[in-house]
Motif scaffolding. Structure first.
Motif, PDB file in Angstrom:
ATOM      1  N   LEU A  27       0.868  -1.181   0.000  1.00 29.36           N
ATOM      2  CA  LEU A  27       0.000   0.000   0.000  1.00 29.36           C
ATOM      3  C   LEU A  27       0.898   1.221   0.000  1.00 29.36           C
ATOM      4  N   THR A  28       0.613   2.158  -0.885  1.00 32.00           N
ATOM      5  CA  THR A  28       1.406   3.377  -0.936  1.00 32.00           C
ATOM      6  C   THR A  28       0.463   4.572  -0.881  1.00 32.00           C
ATOM      7  N   GLU A  29       0.661   5.400   0.099  1.00 32.81           N
ATOM      8  CA  GLU A  29      -0.255   6.532   0.297  1.00 32.81           C
ATOM      9  C   GLU A  29       0.465   7.850   0.224  1.00 32.81           C
ATOM     10  N   ASP A  30      -0.185   8.837  -0.399  1.00 33.75           N
ATOM     11  CA  ASP A  30       0.224  10.223  -0.163  1.00 33.75           C
ATOM     12  C   ASP A  30      -1.035  10.956   0.293  1.00 33.75           C
ATOM     13  N   ASP A  31      -1.022  12.260   0.244  1.00 32.47           N
ATOM     14  CA  ASP A  31      -2.171  12.981   0.775  1.00 32.47           C
ATOM     15  C   ASP A  31      -3.447  12.725  -0.035  1.00 32.47           C
ATOM     16  N   GLU A  32      -3.284  12.462  -1.313  1.00 31.90           N
ATOM     17  CA  GLU A  32      -4.457  12.355  -2.160  1.00 31.90           C
ATOM     18  C   GLU A  32      -4.817  10.947  -2.624  1.00 31.90           C
ATOM     19  N   THR A  33      -3.816  10.109  -2.753  1.00 33.38           N
ATOM     20  CA  THR A  33      -4.061   8.815  -3.383  1.00 33.38           C
ATOM     21  C   THR A  33      -3.611   7.656  -2.505  1.00 33.38           C
ATOM     22  N   LEU A  34      -4.352   6.567  -2.609  1.00 33.19           N
ATOM     23  CA  LEU A  34      -3.916   5.326  -2.007  1.00 33.19           C
ATOM     24  C   LEU A  34      -3.779   4.316  -3.140  1.00 33.19           C
ATOM     25  N   MET A  79     -15.392   4.746  -8.258  1.00 32.07           N
ATOM     26  CA  MET A  79     -16.238   5.719  -7.553  1.00 32.07           C
ATOM     27  C   MET A  79     -15.427   6.866  -6.967  1.00 32.07           C
ATOM     28  N   THR A  80     -14.145   6.585  -6.670  1.00 32.65           N
ATOM     29  CA  THR A  80     -13.310   7.613  -6.047  1.00 32.65           C
ATOM     30  C   THR A  80     -12.372   8.258  -7.065  1.00 32.65           C
ATOM     31  N   GLY A  81     -12.628   8.011  -8.345  1.00 32.80           N
ATOM     32  CA  GLY A  81     -11.790   8.587  -9.388  1.00 32.80           C
ATOM     33  C   GLY A  81     -10.533   7.791  -9.671  1.00 32.80           C
ATOM     34  N   GLY A  82     -10.453   6.598  -9.106  1.00 34.49           N
ATOM     35  CA  GLY A  82      -9.281   5.750  -9.330  1.00 34.49           C
ATOM     36  C   GLY A  82      -9.575   4.662 -10.352  1.00 34.49           C
ATOM     37  N   SER A  83      -8.773   3.624 -10.345  1.00 38.18           N
ATOM     38  CA  SER A  83      -8.960   2.550 -11.322  1.00 38.18           C
ATOM     39  C   SER A  83      -8.302   1.262 -10.839  1.00 38.18           C
ATOM     40  N   PHE A 105      -7.069   4.608  -5.426  1.00 41.34           N
ATOM     41  CA  PHE A 105      -8.258   5.225  -4.841  1.00 41.34           C
ATOM     42  C   PHE A 105      -7.980   6.692  -4.550  1.00 41.34           C
ATOM     43  N   GLY A 106      -8.964   7.517  -4.807  1.00 42.58           N
ATOM     44  CA  GLY A 106      -8.845   8.929  -4.446  1.00 42.58           C
ATOM     45  C   GLY A 106      -9.243   9.095  -2.990  1.00 42.58           C
ATOM     46  N   LYS A 107      -8.264   9.329  -2.129  1.00 42.95           N
ATOM     47  CA  LYS A 107      -8.527   9.369  -0.686  1.00 42.95           C
ATOM     48  C   LYS A 107      -9.434  10.517  -0.260  1.00 42.95           C
TER      49      LYS A 107
END
Lengths: 182, 123
Positions: A27-34, A79-83, A105-107
């Protein structure tokens, strides 16, 4: 499913059922994306299976006629703008077989659900398949949580990681790591 | 940090225990962990069994394992209890709370909790 960690558990179960002996869950996260990456060396999928992956009425199992794992994951990501991207090499085609799933995923999106209890997801996977080599990595901007089950095996020898006492140690070990990056 | 020393201590303790085990346990608890089970709440059910076995030190007699979809998705979380020389007991719509009863009355007490079984569920 109301926690992302349950989707992680569900999708990683596919790698388990594909007979993988090594599974990377990252899992890699920044402020906007997971970003979730599950990579295994299991039996892989044929082109036809890969094409029908998002079809809920396609499944290889015999106990029921629907397969909702990937459709659920795709729906949530989109649904969160991801793929979700899946690539796979079947056993019949190469020695380097296996499947690679990447979901983003768009966090910050209002439809994004909380990550939930990743520790339970990791310990559940180990409990179910103590002999699979799992490499868990969760990178955040505040630090990284990591567990490599081979390192535990080298300490514990023949003891199974599914022994409840050992699972509880793993649980505590992971929770302390999460606490440190909170 | 949970120290490696702690893990080594667990190892030493476990090795003695595992060495005296005569079998892999007389009771096998199997939790369905396919998409249907996970979506219905199987993860906390499984964890509750693992915790109970550890806390009550039932590891010599009881093993907890996972399985895939057994085809009765509408009754998930489903838990099957296999006991030597006894008929399999299938629990349906399980919760972590119900696990406490099953551990206390069935696993420890030897009497299945009929009200949680598939036979008691409305078909």
């Amino acid at each position: 499913m109301d926690e992302l960690s349950l989707y992680v558990l569900d999708i990683t179960m596919n790698s388990v059922r594909a007979g993988a002996d090594t599974i990377h869950v990252t899992l890699t996260e920044d402020d906007e994306t997971l970003c979730l990456n599950v990579r295994d060396n299991g039996c892989g999928m044929s082109r036809e299976q890969l094409q029908r992956l998002r079809d809920p009425f396609f499944t290889t199992r015999k106990t029921r006629k629907v397969g909702l794992g990937i459709p659920f994951l795709s729906m949530l990501a989109e649904m969160t703008g991801g793929s979700v991207h899946v690539s796979s090499v079947p056993q019949s085609e190469s020695e380097q077989h296996g499947t690679d799933v990447v979901a983003t995923f768009g966090k910050t999106h209002i439809d994004c659900i909380p990550l939930g209890d990743m520790v339970s997801t990791f310990t559940t996977l180990i409990q179910g398949s103590p002999d699979i080599h799992f490499i868990f990595t969760h990178k955040t901007l505040r630090g990284t949580v990591a567990l490599d089950t081979d390192e535990l095996h080298s300490i514990l020898g023949d003891l199974s990681l599914a022994e409840p006492e050992i699972l509880q140690w793993i649980d505590g070990h992971l929770r302390e790591q999460y606490e440190a990056i909170k | 940090m949970k120290s490696l020393e702690e893990l080594l201590a667990i190892k030493a303790k476990m090795q003695d225990k595992v060495a005296v085990r005569t079998s892999s346990g007389d009771i096998r608890v199997v939790v369905g962990m396919a998409t249907c089970g996970i979506a219905a709440g199987a993860r906390p059910v499984l964890n509750a069994f693992v915790e109970a076995v550890s806390k009550e030190e039932l590891g010599d007699r009881v093993t907890v394992t996972q399985t895939g979809c057994i085809g009765i998705c509408q009754y998930e979380p489903v838990v099957e209890v296999y006991e030597k020389d006894k008929e399999k007991v299938t629990y349906v719509n399980m919760t972590a709370e119900r696990v406490k009863d099953v551990v206390e009355k069935h696993i420890k007490g030897g009497k299945p909790v009929t009200e949680y079984t598939i036979g008691a569920a409305k078909l």
